[in-house]
Design a protein around this motif. Sequence first.
Motif, short mmCIF file in Angstrom:
data_model
loop_
_atom_site.label_atom_id
_atom_site.label_comp_id
_atom_site.label_asym_id
_atom_site.label_seq_id
_atom_site.Cartn_x
_atom_site.Cartn_y
_atom_site.Cartn_z
N GLN A 273 -4.14 -14.44 -12.78
CA GLN A 273 -3.29 -14.96 -11.73
C GLN A 273 -2.00 -14.17 -11.66
O GLN A 273 -0.96 -14.62 -12.12
CB GLN A 273 -2.98 -16.44 -12.00
CG GLN A 273 -4.19 -17.32 -12.02
CD GLN A 273 -4.67 -17.64 -10.63
OE1 GLN A 273 -3.87 -17.73 -9.71
NE2 GLN A 273 -5.96 -17.82 -10.48
N LYS A 274 -2.06 -12.95 -11.13
CA LYS A 274 -0.85 -12.16 -11.02
C LYS A 274 -0.91 -11.30 -9.78
O LYS A 274 -2.00 -10.99 -9.27
CB LYS A 274 -0.61 -11.34 -12.27
CG LYS A 274 -1.78 -10.51 -12.70
CD LYS A 274 -1.51 -9.84 -14.01
CE LYS A 274 -1.64 -10.79 -15.16
NZ LYS A 274 -1.58 -10.20 -16.46
N ARG A 275 0.26 -10.92 -9.31
CA ARG A 275 0.34 -10.12 -8.09
C ARG A 275 0.02 -8.67 -8.36
O ARG A 275 -0.76 -8.05 -7.66
CB ARG A 275 1.74 -10.22 -7.50
CG ARG A 275 1.98 -11.52 -6.86
CD ARG A 275 3.37 -11.60 -6.35
NE ARG A 275 3.65 -12.98 -5.98
CZ ARG A 275 4.52 -13.34 -5.07
NH1 ARG A 275 5.20 -12.42 -4.44
NH2 ARG A 275 4.71 -14.58 -4.78
N HIS A 276 0.71 -8.13 -9.39
CA HIS A 276 0.52 -6.72 -9.69
C HIS A 276 0.13 -6.60 -11.14
O HIS A 276 0.54 -7.39 -11.98
CB HIS A 276 1.80 -5.92 -9.48
CG HIS A 276 2.65 -6.41 -8.38
ND1 HIS A 276 2.39 -6.12 -7.08
CD2 HIS A 276 3.75 -7.17 -8.38
CE1 HIS A 276 3.31 -6.68 -6.33
NE2 HIS A 276 4.15 -7.33 -7.09
N ALA A 277 -0.62 -5.56 -11.43
CA ALA A 277 -0.96 -5.27 -12.82
C ALA A 277 0.07 -4.29 -13.37
O ALA A 277 0.57 -3.43 -12.65
CB ALA A 277 -2.35 -4.68 -12.91
N SER A 278 0.40 -4.45 -14.62
CA SER A 278 1.28 -3.53 -15.33
C SER A 278 0.51 -2.97 -16.52
O SER A 278 -0.70 -3.17 -16.62
CB SER A 278 2.53 -4.25 -15.77
OG SER A 278 3.42 -3.35 -16.35
N ILE A 279 1.21 -2.30 -17.41
CA ILE A 279 0.53 -1.69 -18.55
C ILE A 279 -0.10 -2.78 -19.41
O ILE A 279 0.55 -3.77 -19.75
CB ILE A 279 1.52 -0.85 -19.38
CG1 ILE A 279 2.05 0.30 -18.54
CG2 ILE A 279 0.84 -0.29 -20.62
CD1 ILE A 279 3.09 1.13 -19.23
N GLY A 280 -1.39 -2.60 -19.74
CA GLY A 280 -2.08 -3.57 -20.58
C GLY A 280 -2.82 -4.64 -19.79
O GLY A 280 -3.50 -5.46 -20.39
#
Lengths: 252, 131
Positions: free
Chosen positions: B27-34
């Motif tokens: 449940q997130k808008r953008h993916a980041s590292i990991g």
Amino acid sequence: MNAAPLARRPLGCLKASLRQARQHRMFARCMATDADADADADADADPGLPTQQLPPPEHDFFRITDRKTKTLRTAFAVYPPTTIAGTPSIAAAPKNVLGSLHALQIAKMDPTGARTALFAKTRDAAKPGDVLMVTHRRGGEPFAGVVLSIRRRGIDTAVLLRNHLGKVGVEMWFKVYNKNVAGVEIVKRRAKRARRARLTYLRKPKHDMGSVEDLVHAWKKSRKVFSSGKGGAGAAGAKGKGGKAAVAGRKK
Amino acid sequence: MIQLKTMLNCIDNSGAAIVECCMVVGQKRHASIGDRIVVVVQKQRGALAEGMAASSSANKVKRGDIRHAIVVRTRQKVQRRDGSVIKFDDNACVLINKAGDPIGSRINGVVGSELRKKRWSRILSMAPMQA
């Protein structure tokens, strides 16, 4: 109140009368508390209040009397604005509150002043365009890179380094006063002073320096040569290079 | 900030060169590292001469495959607990299978050390360096 209920429940009547008396007493106490702010001297005249022979204190007390011991129990005190924690303050509050706070924090985080000196606006300090190497306390590879910009914000002072790690450009901000930053060393100074404060153009392929690994390697080698036999440990060897590479903000 | 339609470099030897993000897992808008994403393989590695037989033998994934991946580098700055910030010049990922094991056996290139916090130690141990 007729006799019949009194006979059946003798305590009922007593309870009602006691309640009345208690209410009355509470009312009297409230009035006394309200009044004694201005008339502290005639507190002993009131039999409901405990007598206070001491001179009135400097501050205003919001009083609460203990019901059992009949002594004064203060809930909290209101001090005049010129006192701090009961003692009158000699010095007024400093004009530049945030500045003094930053100075206090910097003195705590950097007792030797090495970090402050390294990023001050002086000739010997690190400048944009220099190549720095930052060593972490938590192990890991030390990060070296060319300084793109220095952000001077008191205790939040930070430096932006750029390097290439395996063909990929990597940029890192480091907080100068961070305890995890064990040491900052100047690997190479820029030949000529940069005429910009922020060298963001170094990100463009035309101006990009690429990897600074060879510079770091050469510097490490020279440090080993100048240090006496034991292998370059710390800034002692670096100082030998005529102050060209100096200042390690190392502690412990 | 990896989101729908973001093109990433694939830096393992699974055979994919460029992949496109088609979903962020969780449940997130953008993916980041990991973070885990779902990708479509857009370009295969070594698919220059369209020699299908030669390239597909070495490659474990083909163009058009839908796979899961872990983001290992982002252009977007990532701040760490101690206030330091890291930023890479490209977006990159490593393909994994549904169970979470890497599809490739090697990684070329630096990865962010946020992977340690997100428990991708398999990828970290395969990477030549971390920053």
